[in-house]
Design a protein around this motif. Structure first.
Motif, mmCIF file in Angstrom:
data_model
loop_
_atom_site.group_PDB
_atom_site.id
_atom_site.type_symbol
_atom_site.label_atom_id
_atom_site.label_comp_id
_atom_site.label_asym_id
_atom_site.label_seq_id
_atom_site.Cartn_x
_atom_site.Cartn_y
_atom_site.Cartn_z
ATOM 1 N N ASP A 292 -11.668 2.628 2.795
ATOM 2 C CA ASP A 292 -10.862 1.439 2.561
ATOM 3 C C ASP A 292 -11.735 0.328 2.006
ATOM 4 O O ASP A 292 -12.825 0.053 2.523
ATOM 5 C CB ASP A 292 -10.229 0.961 3.876
ATOM 6 C CG ASP A 292 -9.077 1.834 4.343
ATOM 7 O OD1 ASP A 292 -8.644 2.729 3.588
ATOM 8 O OD2 ASP A 292 -8.612 1.614 5.477
ATOM 9 N N ARG B 82 0.799 -1.230 0.000
ATOM 10 C CA ARG B 82 0.000 0.000 0.000
ATOM 11 C C ARG B 82 0.829 1.276 0.000
ATOM 12 O O ARG B 82 0.302 2.366 -0.127
ATOM 13 C CB ARG B 82 -0.940 0.031 1.217
ATOM 14 C CG ARG B 82 -2.156 -0.832 1.091
ATOM 15 C CD ARG B 82 -3.322 -0.238 1.888
ATOM 16 N NE ARG B 82 -3.194 -0.345 3.323
ATOM 17 C CZ ARG B 82 -3.028 0.679 4.152
ATOM 18 N NH1 ARG B 82 -2.934 1.921 3.683
ATOM 19 N NH2 ARG B 82 -2.938 0.490 5.459
ATOM 20 N N ASN C 285 -6.168 -3.268 5.444
ATOM 21 C CA ASN C 285 -6.552 -2.878 4.086
ATOM 22 C C ASN C 285 -5.539 -3.338 3.041
ATOM 23 O O ASN C 285 -5.193 -2.613 2.113
ATOM 24 C CB ASN C 285 -6.758 -1.358 3.981
ATOM 25 C CG ASN C 285 -7.481 -0.959 2.702
ATOM 26 O OD1 ASN C 285 -8.362 -1.666 2.224
ATOM 27 N ND2 ASN C 285 -7.097 0.173 2.135
ATOM 28 N N TYR D 144 -6.483 0.576 -3.034
ATOM 29 C CA TYR D 144 -7.461 -0.160 -2.237
ATOM 30 C C TYR D 144 -8.382 0.751 -1.439
ATOM 31 O O TYR D 144 -8.686 0.504 -0.275
ATOM 32 C CB TYR D 144 -6.769 -1.190 -1.332
ATOM 33 C CG TYR D 144 -5.789 -2.069 -2.068
ATOM 34 C CD1 TYR D 144 -6.170 -2.761 -3.222
ATOM 35 C CD2 TYR D 144 -4.467 -2.203 -1.647
ATOM 36 C CE1 TYR D 144 -5.275 -3.554 -3.920
ATOM 37 C CE2 TYR D 144 -3.560 -2.994 -2.331
ATOM 38 C CZ TYR D 144 -3.969 -3.668 -3.472
ATOM 39 O OH TYR D 144 -3.069 -4.450 -4.163
ATOM 40 N N TYR E 207 -9.039 -3.039 8.050
ATOM 41 C CA TYR E 207 -7.625 -2.766 8.302
ATOM 42 C C TYR E 207 -6.874 -4.057 8.620
ATOM 43 O O TYR E 207 -7.404 -4.890 9.336
ATOM 44 C CB TYR E 207 -7.508 -1.797 9.498
ATOM 45 C CG TYR E 207 -6.221 -1.020 9.507
ATOM 46 C CD1 TYR E 207 -6.077 0.138 8.759
ATOM 47 C CD2 TYR E 207 -5.132 -1.472 10.229
ATOM 48 C CE1 TYR E 207 -4.881 0.854 8.754
ATOM 49 C CE2 TYR E 207 -3.943 -0.766 10.233
ATOM 50 C CZ TYR E 207 -3.824 0.390 9.491
ATOM 51 O OH TYR E 207 -2.642 1.094 9.470
ATOM 52 N N ARG F 180 -12.155 0.020 9.677
ATOM 53 C CA ARG F 180 -11.586 0.444 8.403
ATOM 54 C C ARG F 180 -11.569 1.951 8.402
ATOM 55 O O ARG F 180 -12.318 2.606 9.130
ATOM 56 C CB ARG F 180 -12.325 -0.141 7.203
ATOM 57 C CG ARG F 180 -13.685 0.420 6.902
ATOM 58 C CD ARG F 180 -14.272 -0.245 5.653
ATOM 59 N NE ARG F 180 -14.726 -1.604 5.936
ATOM 60 C CZ ARG F 180 -14.723 -2.585 5.022
ATOM 61 N NH1 ARG F 180 -14.331 -2.354 3.789
ATOM 62 N NH2 ARG F 180 -15.153 -3.809 5.344
#
Length: 307
Positions: A102, A20, A108, A82, A106, A301
């Motif tokens: 997201d 990410r 994520n 994402y 998480y 998230r």
């Protein structure tokens, strides 16, 4: 899984950086939050037994998960991997979105296990460390229902319980699920079981029996957000007045709202859950309370305002 919670978390942090692009400075702050918690992570390694491995989840997908879940249009709008833009398809285009969410719980990252055992306060701080924020209840509901609508909080009613009752009475007649108008078994990450020793919620007794995020590609809302049902429940912010709305810049926030469902739904339907459903005031506290709730099935998230 690795031998300790700290080792598992470090592996997760590396994945967040690699997949990410989370920066060293952001990871440093996030690490501090996780270390101060002592429990936040992907479950107690001594007892957690996940029902599916990332390799098994990958085998269900037609291509590499990290590419399968990329969306070039979303990345242009949201500025990050994402994430999905939230908007009302009846009147708007994705490019009109002013907030993104997201795509997964998480951390994520596709096929990572969700973070659990994290307090609402810690979740808000982790999101902030990435330049994101906790979402308001109506934003999560819009992501799940496939249309982000203007906030309609009944602040005049004064209590979370009264606001919840009015909200559910309004939306109950048109209830839907992320994937369509009828509840279906087997669509989302709802088929695992509690640890045999789970005695109501202890760290020692209850493993986090979550699936890798993205293991159920059909568990997807019309706005392209996954795992809103099943897997971990999710901390959200329920504002009790306009000054507590995260969507309007508040960092003091309101009270905790537990969104989504967790892993028992295909065998035990313990209570209602649908896209715009608001739960009872379970374990309710101010979001930023140091004593906000944490549990083996409770994660979060993040949301981000579009710059």
């Amino acid at each position: 899984m690795a031998a300790t919670l700290a080792e598992n978390n470090e592996a997760m942090f590396r994945l967040m950086q690699e997949k990410r692009g989370v920066t060293d400075a952001q990871i440093s702050r996030i690490r501090q939050i996780f270390q101060a918690s002592g429990y936040a992570g992907q479950g107690n390694p001594a007892i957690t037994r996940h029902p599916m491995t990332p390799e098994q989840a990958q085998a269900k997908l037609p291509q590499d998960a990290y590419q399968y879940y990329r969306n070039a249009q979303f990345e242009r709008i949201c500025g990050r991997k994402y994430m999905a833009p939230l908007y009302d398809p009846a009147t708007q285009r994705p490019e009109d979105a002013t907030v993104c969410v997201d795509m997964f719980e998480y951390p994520n990252v596709p096929l990572a296990y969700p973070v659990t055992w994290i307090r609402a306060r810690e979740a808000a701080l982790v999101c902030a460390a990435e330049g994101k924020r906790m979402g308001d209840a109506h934003e999560w509901e819009g992501a799940a229902a496939g249309a982000l609508l203007p906030p309609d909080y009944r602040f005049d009613l004064g209590t979370p319980q009264a606001m919840r009752a009015a909200h559910n009475a309004k939306w109950g007649p048109s209830k839907s699920w992320t994937y369509g108008p009828q509840w279906q078994r087997g669509i989302c990450a709802q088929g695992s079981q509690k640890s045999p020793s789970c005695n109501g919620g202890s760290w020692a007794g209850c493993g986090s029996n979550t699936y890798p995020v993205g293991s159920f590609p059909n568990c997807r809302s019309a706005l392209g957000v996954y795992d809103l049902e099943g897997n971990a429940a999710e901390h959200m912010n329920l504002p009790l007045n306009e000054s507590q709305m995260a969507s309007r810049g508040s960092t003091t926030l309101g009270v905790t709202e537990m969104k989504g469902s967790w892993f028992i739904w295909d065998t035990i339907r313990a209570h209602e859950e649908w896209a715009r459903w608001r739960a009872p005031y379970w374990h309710g506290t101010p979001v930023m309370s140091s004593h906000s709730h944490a549990n083996y099935h409770l994660g979060f998230r993040c949301f981000a305002d579009v710059k």
